[in-house]
Design a protein around this motif. Structure first.
Motif, PDB file in Angstrom:
ATOM      1  N   GLN A 537      11.921  15.165  -5.044  1.00 58.90           N
ATOM      2  CA  GLN A 537      12.740  13.991  -4.739  1.00 58.90           C
ATOM      3  C   GLN A 537      12.492  13.623  -3.278  1.00 58.90           C
ATOM      4  OE1 GLN A 537      16.483  15.717  -5.689  1.00 58.90           O
ATOM      5  NE2 GLN A 537      16.209  15.521  -7.888  1.00 58.90           N
ATOM      6  N   VAL A 538      11.921  12.425  -3.052  1.00 59.77           N
ATOM      7  CA  VAL A 538      11.433  12.065  -1.723  1.00 59.77           C
ATOM      8  C   VAL A 538      11.876  10.648  -1.357  1.00 59.77           C
ATOM      9  CG1 VAL A 538       9.413  13.538  -2.105  1.00 59.77           C
ATOM     10  CG2 VAL A 538       9.239  11.091  -2.554  1.00 59.77           C
ATOM     11  N   ASP A 539      11.611  10.290  -0.088  1.00 60.71           N
ATOM     12  CA  ASP A 539      11.826   8.919   0.340  1.00 60.71           C
ATOM     13  C   ASP A 539      10.473   8.290   0.701  1.00 60.71           C
ATOM     14  OD1 ASP A 539      11.124   9.905   2.827  1.00 60.71           O
ATOM     15  OD2 ASP A 539      13.126   9.755   3.692  1.00 60.71           O
ATOM     16  N   LYS A 540      10.507   7.041   1.183  1.00 63.40           N
ATOM     17  CA  LYS A 540       9.265   6.320   1.452  1.00 63.40           C
ATOM     18  C   LYS A 540       8.486   6.906   2.631  1.00 63.40           C
ATOM     19  CE  LYS A 540      11.421   3.005   4.603  1.00 63.40           C
ATOM     20  NZ  LYS A 540      11.629   1.583   4.940  1.00 63.40           N
ATOM     21  N   ASN A 541       9.167   7.688   3.483  1.00 60.31           N
ATOM     22  CA  ASN A 541       8.511   8.260   4.669  1.00 60.31           C
ATOM     23  C   ASN A 541       7.900   9.630   4.406  1.00 60.31           C
ATOM     24  OD1 ASN A 541       9.340   6.097   6.446  1.00 60.31           O
ATOM     25  ND2 ASN A 541      11.407   6.948   6.315  1.00 60.31           N
ATOM     26  N   TYR A 542       8.081  10.162   3.208  1.00 58.03           N
ATOM     27  CA  TYR A 542       7.678  11.536   2.916  1.00 58.03           C
ATOM     28  C   TYR A 542       6.171  11.717   3.093  1.00 58.03           C
ATOM     29  CZ  TYR A 542       7.540  15.971   0.283  1.00 58.03           C
ATOM     30  OH  TYR A 542       7.368  17.272  -0.105  1.00 58.03           O
ATOM     31  N   ILE A 543       5.385  10.890   2.427  1.00 57.47           N
ATOM     32  CA  ILE A 543       3.922  11.044   2.439  1.00 57.47           C
ATOM     33  C   ILE A 543       3.337  10.823   3.834  1.00 57.47           C
ATOM     34  CG2 ILE A 543       1.776  10.002   1.588  1.00 57.47           C
ATOM     35  CD1 ILE A 543       3.128   9.792  -1.158  1.00 57.47           C
ATOM     36  N   PRO A 544       3.701   9.740   4.553  1.00 59.23           N
ATOM     37  CA  PRO A 544       3.132   9.580   5.899  1.00 59.23           C
ATOM     38  C   PRO A 544       3.608  10.630   6.894  1.00 59.23           C
ATOM     39  CG  PRO A 544       4.723   7.828   5.421  1.00 59.23           C
ATOM     40  CD  PRO A 544       4.472   8.554   4.141  1.00 59.23           C
ATOM     41  N   THR A 545       4.865  11.061   6.790  1.00 56.18           N
ATOM     42  CA  THR A 545       5.371  12.064   7.733  1.00 56.18           C
ATOM     43  C   THR A 545       4.618  13.378   7.593  1.00 56.18           C
ATOM     44  OG1 THR A 545       7.582  11.104   7.751  1.00 56.18           O
ATOM     45  CG2 THR A 545       7.404  13.379   8.456  1.00 56.18           C
ATOM     46  N   LEU A 546       4.341  13.775   6.372  1.00 61.02           N
ATOM     47  CA  LEU A 546       3.674  15.059   6.142  1.00 61.02           C
ATOM     48  C   LEU A 546       2.151  14.940   6.152  1.00 61.02           C
ATOM     49  CD1 LEU A 546       6.006  16.614   3.423  1.00 61.02           C
ATOM     50  CD2 LEU A 546       6.080  16.847   5.905  1.00 61.02           C
ATOM     51  N   GLY A 547       1.639  13.758   6.432  1.00 60.79           N
ATOM     52  CA  GLY A 547       0.195  13.596   6.575  1.00 60.79           C
ATOM     53  C   GLY A 547      -0.560  13.752   5.280  1.00 60.79           C
ATOM     54  N   MET A 548       0.070  13.410   4.155  1.00 70.17           N
ATOM     55  CA  MET A 548      -0.627  13.460   2.868  1.00 70.17           C
ATOM     56  C   MET A 548      -1.490  12.214   2.698  1.00 70.17           C
ATOM     57  SD  MET A 548       2.486  14.875   0.491  1.00 70.17           S
ATOM     58  CE  MET A 548       3.190  16.494   0.761  1.00 70.17           C
ATOM     59  N   GLU A 549      -2.462  12.283   1.801  1.00 74.13           N
ATOM     60  CA  GLU A 549      -3.375  11.165   1.586  1.00 74.13           C
ATOM     61  C   GLU A 549      -3.253  10.647   0.161  1.00 74.13           C
ATOM     62  OE1 GLU A 549      -7.387  11.997   2.702  1.00 74.13           O
ATOM     63  OE2 GLU A 549      -6.798  13.162   4.471  1.00 74.13           O
ATOM     64  N   MET A 550      -3.287   9.333   0.025  1.00 72.66           N
ATOM     65  CA  MET A 550      -3.261   8.710  -1.288  1.00 72.66           C
ATOM     66  C   MET A 550      -4.687   8.636  -1.837  1.00 72.66           C
ATOM     67  SD  MET A 550      -0.082   8.113  -1.863  1.00 72.66           S
ATOM     68  CE  MET A 550      -0.252   7.114  -3.350  1.00 72.66           C
ATOM     69  N   ALA A 551      -4.862   9.075  -3.062  1.00 77.07           N
ATOM     70  CA  ALA A 551      -6.173   8.961  -3.713  1.00 77.07           C
ATOM     71  C   ALA A 551      -6.327   7.584  -4.346  1.00 77.07           C
ATOM     72  CB  ALA A 551      -6.323  10.048  -4.780  1.00 77.07           C
ATOM     73  N   LYS A 552      -5.254   7.085  -4.912  1.00 79.02           N
ATOM     74  CA  LYS A 552      -5.239   5.748  -5.527  1.00 79.02           C
ATOM     75  C   LYS A 552      -3.838   5.177  -5.408  1.00 79.02           C
ATOM     76  CE  LYS A 552      -8.804   6.403  -9.101  1.00 79.02           C
ATOM     77  NZ  LYS A 552      -9.069   6.393 -10.570  1.00 79.02           N
ATOM     78  N   GLY A 553      -3.758   3.853  -5.533  1.00 83.57           N
ATOM     79  CA  GLY A 553      -2.451   3.211  -5.564  1.00 83.57           C
ATOM     80  C   GLY A 553      -1.801   3.170  -4.196  1.00 83.57           C
ATOM     81  N   ARG A 554      -0.468   3.170  -4.190  1.00 83.21           N
ATOM     82  CA  ARG A 554       0.278   2.978  -2.957  1.00 83.21           C
ATOM     83  C   ARG A 554       1.464   3.939  -2.875  1.00 83.21           C
ATOM     84  NH1 ARG A 554       5.083   0.458  -3.995  1.00 83.21           N
ATOM     85  NH2 ARG A 554       5.287  -0.611  -6.020  1.00 83.21           N
TER      86      ARG A 554
END
Length: 805
Positions: A537-554
């Protein structure tokens, strides 16, 4: 007569101080290390045995396999314990535990962050052996809002254990009345609760559901009931209750489930096996590993063997110089029996001195060893066990074996042959001593290779790309105490110049326990096609804050109102679901009344490690949902202390009565591998001790060799031999032995370390350079040891050498 043997023995030991010291120190070091390792093994094997009925207590776990997704947990359904007792008279009692973890206690105007709290049934004290200092164990956990605390907790908050009837304000919500004070749990327990609260005080909306594994269930069986029998009872409950609920919710019969590879089981585990044999999710505390007990036991045996071999090797080598003493004693009237007793007395006396020194060394090293192992062991356990008598017997045996060579071999010589030195040549070469040196260094090289492999694996864990950036991330715990102010607090942090981003979520990658839920590709939710995914369960800042990368989509975004029913999955989930083009496809999970809730996939995040590297990355689904367990803050600050002070001040302004608790994500990540780190440090220490003992023996042997060849060295120097040539002459034979040891050690070390690495899903490869480095290190260490004594012999005055007899 024995007094005379003892006096002569002491005189001989003092006469040869250097050899006696090497022998005593070598064996004593080996015995001391062996004592420490045995203490470690005894400590690990002794977990939970303090319970009077430890042999009759079992934990019931969950083992679920659906469509290739495995779920192994130390949890089980809440109705299971009562059902086992009700349906099977052989099961005497049950207790259910819901581990709360941290707890907040109000003391004065401050809220204190405390630890190790749990909810439990009132039957807790009927299953586990816990000494109640104050209160009645029959009623202590029967009433709502009651609280049982440990002795140390009572003293911490009230400076007394007489606290029955007093209250503590818990978690900013509940005034709990203290109904019991118990002794602190022993160190050798797989849980150490400081606070016990009645289970009725926690949320129990799924208390009657058989498909929800939400509590730790322990049962006490009657005497004579076996583990196999209890497992049969648990299997009956699966068929009777779990299959019925699966049929009602998912229209999947138990027969259908049992036909395929999938399964739903409740395996039972002995209480005394939990610490060393359980590595399931949702463990109450981090457990040990039986593999390390085996590894260290083998190392203890090896080091002890090295020390004993050293002792025997040096004893037999030194005996060569006593051949003439034997001849003179025989001429003077000594019998063979007298000589045998004399030699054995000396050897056993030497080994007893080693035992005494080993106890002193063990005492001196215990504190250091406890730090390395993360333990709090006491040497008193050694004296209270069978170990001391065993060691006494061992040193007697070692002394007798080491003394048997001079005792039986030399005492059988004829005096005339000995006094004419006709046997001296027989001591210049010995295949037995050479074999023992090879044995010692084979073990040493195996340990050196082990150190190299373990170090590189731990370095690999620290440096491997894990799909997120754990560096410079501050985790603020218990963020839910901010309540409705949490998002304002997070937004305020973003105004700090050194804060780059912040996310509110309790589902962080360094936490190993996640909700596991069944998801479907089709709205029909066919149970035969369910996929078990980790649910974050995450918010919109989860992926950029933890430095994760999107493979596809948004990523999630406020610009899309439909994101409230959107999900992001990882690459492993794409494979698990069998989706060719997952973007904008739909996923479903059960909601109220088992109706399908529809989600659309908006993005694919690259795989990241959200569990230990002992396991492969599993399928993950991220949902945009409030989870206020923690705030992760990415920062870029040269002065971390200044940043911490500023964040703490903002926390106090937002929630002045709540404690500020934080960790750093890189530290949390490293803590996942604390057992491996302890193992690495211990392995290095043991390898150093093994090499030290082997080098002591090597030093003694080269000293003996130099003494045996004193005249030869003198003659060579008179004839023009240089120091380098003499050192090479004395060193080359030992270098050959170390090379042979390396050849023997390499395949054994490869097999042992490859077996250890198999426990990691992500691991290094064992490279050829590791063996070359270990062999080279052993040869260099051996040559340095040999060269010191060889150079001294080569620099000796040849005139004095030629005068020696």
């Amino acid at each position: 007569m024995f007094r005379n043997y003892l006096k002569v023995a002491l005189r001989n030991l003092l006469k040869n101080k250097a050899f006696s010291a090497i022998n005593i120190v070598g064996l004593a070091t080996g015995l001391a290390v062996c004592i420490l390792i045995v203490l470690f093994v005894m400590d690990e094997l002794g977990y939970d045995k303090y319970n009077t009925n430890a042999d009759r207590i079992y934990r019931v776990d969950a083992d679920i396999l659906f469509n290739g997704t495995q779920f192994n947990a130390s949890a089980s359904p809440e109705p299971l314990g009562p059902a086992l007792v009700k349906d099977h008279p052989q099961v005497e009692q049950w207790v259910k535990i819901n581990n709360q973890g941290d707890i907040r206690i109000k003391k004065g105007n401050d809220n204190i962050q405390d630890h190790n709290a749990a909810f439990a049934d009132s039957t807790f004290f009927k299953v586990f052996t816990v000494q109640m200092l104050q209160g009645n164990p029959e009623t202590a956990l029967t009433l709502p809002k009651s609280l049982v605390i440990t002795e140390s907790t009572a003293k911490r908050y009230f400076n007394s254990t007489h606290v029955i009837g007093k209250t503590l304000y818990v978690d900013n919500s509940t005034l709990c009345k203290i109904t019991g004070v118990i002794k602190d749990f022993p160190q050798q327990s797989h849980f150490h609760f400081n606070f016990l609260r009645p289970l009725i005080d926690t949320w129990r909306g799924n208390a009657n559901e058989w498909l929800n594994n939400n509590v730790h269930t322990y049962v006490l069986v009657k005497p004579g009931v076996t583990q196999a029998q209890l497992q049969g009872y648990a299997n009956e409950e699966v068929r009777k209750n779990v299959y019925a609920e699966m049929q009602a919710q998912f229209h999947l019969s138990g027969n259908d489930l049992e036909k395929g590879p999938d399964h739903y089981r409740f395996p039972v585990m002995k209480l005394t096996d939990i610490h060393l044999h359980s590595d399931k999710s949702y463990e109450i505390e981090a457990n040990g590993n039986i593999s390390y007990v085996y590894i260290f036991s083998i190392i203890a045996i090896f080091i002890l063997l090295i020390a004993c071999v050293n002792f025997m090797n040096l004893s037999t080598a030194r005996s060569a110089n006593r051949a003439k003493e034997v001849g003179i004693r025989k001429v003077s009237g000594s019998t063979k029996a007298d000589l045998i007793i004399q030699f054995l007395t000396e050897s056993v006396l030497l080994s007893f001195f080693s035992l005494l020194l080993s106890l002193l060394l063990a005492v001196a090293l215990l504190s250091f060893f406890n730090q390395l192992a993360g333990k709090n062991m006491q040497l008193s356990a050694f004296f209270a066990s069978w170990l001391l008598p065993v060691l006494v017997v061992l040193v007697v045996v070692v002394g007798c074996v080491a003394g048997s060579y001079p005792a039986f071999y030399l005492s059988s010589f004829q005096p005339i042959q000995v006094l004419k030195s006709k046997i001296a040549g027989g001591f210049k070469r010995s295949w037995l001593r050479s074999s023992l040196v090879v044995f010692q260094f084979s073990i040493s090289i195996i340990l050196i290779i082990g150190v190299i492999v373990i170090y590189n694996q731990l370095d690999f864990i620290r440096s491997r790309k894990i799909g997120f950036n754990r560096n410079q991330v501050l985790i603020i715990h218990n963020a839910y105490t901010l309540d409705s102010h949490i998002k304002t607090f997070r937004d305020g942090l973003l105004s700090i110049s050194s804060v780059k981003n912040a996310t509110i979520s309790g589902s962080l990658p360094t936490d190993t326990d996640y909700d596991q839920e069944g998801w479907f590709k089709n709205v029909e939710m066919d149970a035969k096609k369910v996929n078990i995914l980790a649910h974050l369960q995450v918010d919109k800042n989860y992926i950029p804050t933890l430095g994760m990368e999107m493979a596809k989509g948004r990523n999630f975004s406020d610009a899309f109102a439909s994101d409230s029913t959107a999900v992001i999955i990882n690459e492993a989930a794409v494979q698990s679901l069998g989706l060719q083009d997952p973007l904008n496809k739909y996923m479903y999970r059960p909601g109220d009344n088992n109706k399908a809730i529809t989600y659309h996939i908006i993005g694919i995040v690259k795989d990241f490690n959200f569990s230990s590297m002992h396991q492969k990355i599993g399928p993950v689904v991220m949902e945009l949902r409030d989870n206020w367990g923690a705030i992760a803050v990415r920062f870029d600050a040269a002065n971390t202390t200044v940043l911490l002070n500023e964040i703490q001040n903002r926390w106090k302004a937002a929630s002045p009565a709540q404690p500020f608790s934080y960790t750093f994500m890189d530290s949390d990540f490293n803590n996942l591998y604390s057992a491996e780190q302890h193992t690495g440090r211990l392995f290095i220490s043991f390898a150093v001790f093994a090499i030290f003992i082997a080098c002591l023996g090597l030093f003694g042997l080269v000293t003996y060799a130099a003494e045996q060849r004193t005249k030869e060295i003198g003659i060579r120097k008179v004839l023009g031999a240089g120091v380098g040539g003499i050192v090479t002459m004395l060193s080359k034979d030992f270098a050959k032995l170390v090379l042979i040891a390396a050849v023997i050690a390499f395949p054994i070390a490869w097999w042992a370390m490859n077996s250890w690495l198999e426990s990691f899903a992500y691991r290094i490869s064992i490279s050829w350079w590791m063996f070359i480095a270990a062999g080279a290190a052993a040869i260099i260490i051996a040559l340095l040891t040999v060269s010191y004594r060889a150079i001294r012999a080569a620099l000796a005055n040849p005139v004095k050498s030629l005068r020696t007899e």
